[in-house]
Design a protein around this motif. Structure first.
Motif: not given
Length: 396
Positions: A275-283
């Motif tokens: 699974h993944g997310s480009t934006f998820g939990g970014n800085p």
């Protein structure tokens, strides 16, 4: 820009997917919003439970600006210090042995829960299990999978065929009848946010949780709306005395910055690439969420949050006693509502409240929903209810 100018642009260029109220806001302070005409409103909706620390919160703004100057985004191809700290914070507050996946919204968090449960169902049992049982009147999101998981047929029109494997139970007792040898999980909201602010019976939830654990079926709890102190505890699961296998969070966690999360007691089901997310939990989002959690944790431990909950409940009871248009108070903490006698009354109260300078929301067929910022002041609570007491419909 005036309201009619905003409306003209919106009607021409924005897809008509929303029934909008006749107002456009341009700024906010505390639990107060100001529209483009300069009129003020006491906000008992907080962006559908998102603006948990209100508007213009100086601590949130400071860390938002500081982090934006440092680094906004890198992607999850790299380690993100703020994300790791936020995961640690969530696990500490949950008081459970879990790990975390970060997404951007409640629907995304629920999608991740569904995927993890299905992988669990495939690797844990000799025969693949993939079915997930949800409840009637539930709401889990608007992606194809979370829409099918939503137990309200009105949302399903036009969008079939859906992913299969979702089974709707009428209530918690019906869940037992729906379980078979292809069931991998049961997904519930402890308080149904879009289904009438309906709080599930505590004893029945505990019994179901024990039964599922005994049979190695996952309990998935959607806390997108009820989580992050909305009910008076960090999780509604704490109120119910349960330890779910999976918990989804979003809304109030970012204070208005988009972020979602899944906490899992099954730490090694997902591996790299699952699974993944480009934006998820970014800085940026994870740094803001850390500060939001710090603010709300202080509200909780200082007992300020509980005092506001008690005052809000007292004021709701006052509305209930004053008029016979409401049947009962529903919900827990600052996720609460008044059940109106019918849909027309619900709509009338919401529209008249807006005219009186108070933002309230709908839920289900006939509930007027209240989701104020968790940092709302007692003065703002009192002012909001003073305005509501002036509604003509309450005197009918």
């Amino acid at each position: 820009m005036k309201l009619d100018e905003v409306q003209t642009l919106d009607h021409e260029f924005v897809m008509p997917t929303y029934h909008r109220m006749q107002v456009a806001f341009e700024r906010g302070e505390g639990a107060r919003l100001f529209d483009v005409e300069g009129r003020d409103y006491i906000d008992f909706g907080s962006g559908i439970g998102v603006n948990s620390v209100g508007y213009g919160n100086p601590r949130m703004i400071n860390v938002l600006c500081e982090q934006a100057q440092k680094l906004i985004h890198t992607s999850n191809l790299f380690y993100i210090p703020n994300q790791a700290l936020l995961a640690q914070k969530l696990i500490k507050l949950s008081r459970m042995d879990m790990n975390v996946f970060f997404a951007n919204s409640g629907a995304e968090a629920n999608e991740a829960m569904i995927k993890l449960a299905r992988k669990y169902g495939e690797i844990r049992f000799p025969k693949k299990r993939y079915k997930i049982i949800t409840l009637q009147s539930s709401f889990h999101g608007r992606t194809l999978a979370t829409l099918k998981a939503t137990g309200q047929e009105a949302y399903h029109k036009y969008f079939a065929p859906f992913p299969d494997g979702f089974v709707i139970a009428q209530n918690l007792q019906d869940v037992y009848q729906k379980i078979d040898d292809e069931t991998c999980g049961v997904m519930i909201e402890l308080i149904q946010g879009e289904g009438g602010i309906c709080a599930l019976p505590q004893d029945e939830v505990r019994e179901l949780a024990a039964f599922l654990r005994q049979h190695q079926i996952l309990l998935l709890v959607d806390e997108v709306q009820s989580g992050v102190y909305r009910t008076g505890e960090f999780l509604a699961s704490h109120l119910y005395g349960i330890q779910p296998d999976l918990i989804s969070l979003a809304k109030g966690m970012g204070g208005g910055i988009t972020i979602g999360a899944v906490m899992s007691a099954h730490k090694n089901v997902f591996v790299a690439g699952d699974h993944g997310s480009t934006f998820g939990g970014n800085p940026l989002s994870s740094r803001v969420a850390l500060e939001v959690l710090e603010i709300l944790e202080e509200e909780y431990h200082s007992k300020k949050l509980q005092a506001k909950i008690e005052l809000f409940e007292e004021r709701l009871e006052g509305l209930l006693k004053r008029s016979d248009i409401f049947l009962k108070k529903v919900g827990r903490g600052l996720m609460c509502g008044l059940e109106a006698r019918d849909t027309q009354i619900q709509q009338t109260v919401i529209s008249q409240a807006l005219c009186a300078g108070v933002v309230v929301l709908r839920s289900g067929r006939n509930v007027v929903r209240f989701l104020p910022p968790l940092t709302i002041s007692e003065c703002e609570i009192d002012e909001g209810f003073e305005r509501l007491h002036l509604l003509a419909c309450l005197d009918e």
